[in-house]
Design an enzyme around this catalytic site. Sequence first.
Site, PDB file in Angstrom:
ATOM      1  N   GLU A  58       0.842  -1.212   0.000  1.00 24.42           N
ATOM      2  CA  GLU A  58       0.000   0.000   0.000  1.00 24.42           C
ATOM      3  C   GLU A  58       0.874   1.257   0.000  1.00 24.42           C
ATOM      4  OE1 GLU A  58      -0.703  -2.567   2.039  1.00 24.42           O
ATOM      5  OE2 GLU A  58      -2.869  -2.693   2.408  1.00 24.42           O
ATOM      6  N   LYS A 231      -5.244  -5.557 -23.543  1.00 20.56           N
ATOM      7  CA  LYS A 231      -5.943  -5.719 -24.833  1.00 20.56           C
ATOM      8  C   LYS A 231      -4.900  -5.593 -25.951  1.00 20.56           C
ATOM      9  CE  LYS A 231     -10.469  -4.385 -23.043  1.00 20.56           C
ATOM     10  NZ  LYS A 231     -10.446  -3.544 -21.839  1.00 20.56           N
TER      11      LYS A 231
END
Length: 415
Positions: A58, A231
Amino acid sequence: MPDQLGTALRQTDPEIFEHLESEDRRQGRTIRLIASENYASRAVRQATASRLTNKYSEGYPGRRYYQGQQETDAVENIARDRACALFGADHANVQPYSGSPANLAVYYALLELGDSVLGMGLPFGGHLTHGWKVSFSGRFYDAHHYGVSRDAEVIDYDEVRRIAKEVEPKMIICGASAYPRTIDFDAFADIAEEVGAYLVADIAHIAGLVAGGAHPSPVERADVVTTTTHKTLRGPRGGMILCKEEHARAIDRAVFPALQGGPHMNAIAAAAVAFGEADTDEFKAYAQQVVTNARILGQAMEEAGLRLVSGGTDNHLLLVDLTPRDIGGRDAAIALEKAGIIVNANSIPFDQRKPFDPSGIRLGTAAVTTRGMDGEDMKQIAQFIGQTLDHLDDDDQLGRIASDVEEFCSAFPLP
Ligand code: DSN
């Protein structure tokens, strides 16, 4: 198969191992034309399967909440630097888990709840997160839409301007999930400037074409650019936000701590690898070939009597209107799967049918191009598709086509 893990996985969990092996075989013996899919390289898959999956990180490089971040800081900095270099961006946030969370973070960063936004309508090729009513974006914001013109089936920028002046959006989103034509980012930027809106370009589908110089880039003019990494960009599953320096702090704070917890550092490492792969002449040639293949596939489909929405394509994607053949998109997609050709049913502009069984199918050439298929192969694929649509209910014939498809595919090994 995750190559270096194969043996352990086979021993520990033969059931899952068998499914993954079977998926490898499926991806190998079929022609994958889903416009948002691709084949990531072996290097990308190895990074995805690395021990970075074990790490919590984090925060951002140099400012983490847990110790032990020597390698994660280095990896995330490399990913951010490579993303900025590849796209010419001021700032990159590589932590979004995927495209929808990336878009959510942009809404969070730039808007207040209830602000008005203008995006492409889902039935015209936009994405759920561009303000569609079933998504957070349509539920929590005052969403308005543009579409495409009825005759040419392309974005009418005068109409976008007219709507923008009427609704005065705080944010305009351009980009699409099912639009086969070049997007004029300058036109969108001009409109956004005229109405005082932020411009966000979602280039999830075309990011690889943008990186490879096969589609104009919005980075210069848009306030924020979002994308997925898997993609046409051919990386691991993931998301990314590029933005002007003035928005960097708001974007970073929106991703963490507002919306996400620990970033998936294995995916970020794999994205860094993919950005490196994309910054090569080889990838530029790939991006051009994706577009060339789509154009040739489209021409061959038209020669086989099929109608293409907008009459063709400028990018990696084709929308085929099956209405003239009196075939539903769902029936076509199911028959094509039986024949070893994987597509998705898709709405076409002004579709008279329902979204789950629309009038069209969407095809894309990113994955087949990665396998090395060229223009001649596209003509063969168009023939397979034509034969399938001629024998929609004939399972024997579809099985025969599937055998031919498998033999055809065997000449193109998986990366
Ligand atoms: N599912 C993606 C696509 O296929 O275009 C969009 O999120």
